[in-house]
Design an enzyme around this catalytic site. Structure first.
Site, short mmCIF file in Angstrom:
data_model
loop_
_atom_site.label_atom_id
_atom_site.label_comp_id
_atom_site.label_asym_id
_atom_site.label_seq_id
_atom_site.Cartn_x
_atom_site.Cartn_y
_atom_site.Cartn_z
N TYR A 128 0.84 -1.27 0.10
CA TYR A 128 0.01 -0.06 0.03
C TYR A 128 0.91 1.39 -0.01
O TYR A 128 0.39 2.20 0.12
CB TYR A 128 -0.77 -0.01 1.19
CG TYR A 128 -2.15 -1.02 1.09
CD1 TYR A 128 -1.58 -2.25 0.78
CD2 TYR A 128 -3.25 -0.47 1.17
CE1 TYR A 128 -3.06 -3.30 0.89
CE2 TYR A 128 -4.45 -1.53 0.92
CZ TYR A 128 -4.10 -3.03 0.87
OH TYR A 128 -4.96 -4.02 0.84
N ASP A 208 -2.05 -18.23 3.91
CA ASP A 208 -3.14 -19.05 3.14
C ASP A 208 -3.99 -20.04 4.09
O ASP A 208 -5.32 -20.05 3.89
CB ASP A 208 -2.62 -19.74 1.93
CG ASP A 208 -1.32 -20.42 2.03
OD1 ASP A 208 -0.97 -20.47 3.32
OD2 ASP A 208 -0.78 -20.46 1.08
#
Ligand code: NAD
Length: 494
Positions: A128, A208
């Protein structure tokens, strides 16, 4: 009144003014000692020509009060408008995004009735940072930046939060099996900081499988700390799993300023109808009250709100959910009145909350981050990124290898070429798909071929050779050793 804490509030757009009015009504009735200062943000301000959605004079209020209760805003479509949230987070250094996600079963329908976790997300860096470039016809790049100060601040915050909120465990989620340096740093700092909190349980999960577990067994999590992107995704999933994103509030915490808001948007489809659910903003305001050391008022409001849900008082968005929802939906203000009526009462089935009213000092006092002495650094080579369409790895290697040794005998050796990170020379596979973007790794070698330190000037000479030969280099990354330890990753297959 001197004992009132000044706060900045913004009513925002769409349903913003309605949910802010309902929230302030409850805060006032509960005896919150606040002195709100209104600023204008959002659509009107964007349209007035401020591309970030906030006027210069509003910053003064934020910097003075250091506490911001913010309603959602509408970000106008089209280019040229910057996200106000990102601007505020970065400008004011709001490094921690804190989002509690709890189920309210059986009153709000959810598949996960025992869920009660908090996502603490790093808020300023990672992918970001907004540093993106188109590099070739085919390849676009976004830079992932992870810093030691950033990791230390967020991970300490997560542990301090766990300790001060009676939480038992902090789970760190990263993808450091793949991103060994960036996510690896986050994991390493997690292990270092955890050592100072022996009373808090710790675990690390690859994101994950961590996300999969969170979606199926959320009750096994307590506090979860993650880098920015994973946290962004996980926190929306977690909020949705509780039964409604409309119920979640969040805090954005900095060393100087903190901002509190609902996680939903400005809901233009129901704006002006008086039917919006003010719960997200109200729970954000509860977090704000804890932040400004008014824990007793926060406790009173939160418990009355839980009781209101238990009593079957619902806004339209929650009707038809959970335990036999019948009867009429409550409007935003009626819902606020119902909470006010229940102030002083608590839930009978749901777990009541209790926030400490006394100041909660950080358990690790002192600066959040102290810069260590710089380590001795040596440049030992350079990755040169080249734009070349229709080039074969062997052809490129042949050209580069001769250029590497000019003009000195002690120069560079071409060590490898990768394409999208996969080694394609030496010993590449013809099956590997190649784009027009090549990373060519040169290492410094002396006349006998042994590794050596190189200078910036020699790197510039090498680039000069490449350009003179008609090669289009896009960018370089120095290969550095820090205190003798390589500060760069190997190529895939190297
Ligand atoms: P949204 O969250 O505004 O709405 C999604 C759906 O949820 C809509 O059907 C809406 O009616 C409903 N909803 C949302 N909050 C509700 C509430 N409190 N009570 C009842 N129903 C509620 O998301 P969107 O439609 O994607 O975005 C609308 C605008 O909000 C966009 O301009 C977007 O940029 C902005 N936005 C702002 C923020 C913020 O200011 N922090 C966050 C997200 C979106």
């Amino acid at each position: 009144m001197p004992d009132r804490t000044p706060i900045t509030i913004a009513e925002g757009d769409g349903i913003g003014p309605e949910i802010m009015a309902a929230t302030l009504k409850v805060l006032d009735a509960a005896g919150a000692r606040i002195a709100p200062e209104r600023i204008e943000i959002g659509e009107k301000v964007y349209r007035a020509g401020h591309s970030s959605g906030i006027a210069p004079e509003s910053w003064a209020s934020l910097r003075r009060t250091k506490v911001f209760l913010k309603s959602p805003i509408t970000t106008p479509q089209g280019g040229g408008f910057k996200s106000l949230n990102v601007t505020i987070r970065k400008t004011l250094g709001l490094y921690a995004n804190v989002r509690p996600c709890a189920s309210y079963a059986p009153f709000v329908a959810t598949k996960h009735p025992k869920m009660d976790l908090v996502i603490v997300r790093e808020n300023e860096e990672d992918l970001y940072a907004g540093i993106e470039h188109r590099q070739t016809d085919e390849v676009f790049q976004c830079l992932k930046l992870v810093t030691r100060p950033g990791c230390e601040k967020i991970i300490r915050y997560a542990f301090d939060y766990a300790r001060s909120h009676g939480r038992q465990k902090v789970t760190c989620m990263t993808k450091d099996n793949i991103m060994k340096m960036t996510d690896g740093l986050f994991h390493q700092v997690f292990d270092e900081v955890a050592a100072a909190y022996p009373d808090i349980g710790t675990e690390h999960m690859i994101v994950d499988i961590g996300a999969a577990r969170l979606a199926t067994r959320p009750e096994r999590f307590d506090v979860v700390v993650t880098p920015n992107l994973y946290g962004d995704i996980l926190s929306d999933i977690a909020a949705e799993m509780t039964g409604s994103v409309g119920l979640a509030g969040s805090a954005n915490i900095g060393e100087h300023v903190a901002m509190f808001e609902a996680i939903h948007g400005s809901a233009p489809d129901i704006a002006g109808k008086g039917i919006a659910n003010p719960s997200g903003l109200l729970l954000a305001a509860v977090m704000m009250l804890v932040h400004i050391r008014q824990g007793a008022v926060a406790t009173k409001i939160h418990n009355a709100w839980l009781r209101t849900l238990e009593d079957g008082v619902f806004t339209a968005d929650l009707m038809g959910q959970g335990e036999a929802r019948i009867g009429r939906p409550f409007g935003s203000m009626d819902f606020a009145d119902a909470i006010v009526e229940r102030l002083g009462r608590g839930p009978k089935k749901l777990r009541a909350v209790e926030y400490a009213d006394a100041p909660q000092p950080r358990s690790t006092p002192g600066p959040l981050y102290t810069r260590a002495a710089p380590k001795p650094k040596q440049i030992v080579g350079v990755d040169v990124f080249v734009h070349a369409a229709d080039a074969s790895p062997d052809f490129l290697a042949g050209r580069l290898a001769t250029l590497a040794h000019q003009p000195r005998p002690a120069g560079f050796a071409l060590q490898m070429i990768t394409n999208r990170g996969v080694k394609v020379w030496p010993g590449g596979f013809p099956e590997t798909f190649c784009t027009d973007h090549w990373r060519c790794r040169f290492v410094g070698v002396d006349a006998s071929g042994a590794p050596r330190e190189v200078t910036h000037g020699e790197v510039v000479d090498l680039l000069h050779n490449l350009v003179s030969d008609g090669l289009d280099f896009i960018k370089t990354e120095h290969l550095c050793n820090f205190d003798g330890v390589a500060g760069f990753a190997l190529g895939q297959g190297q």
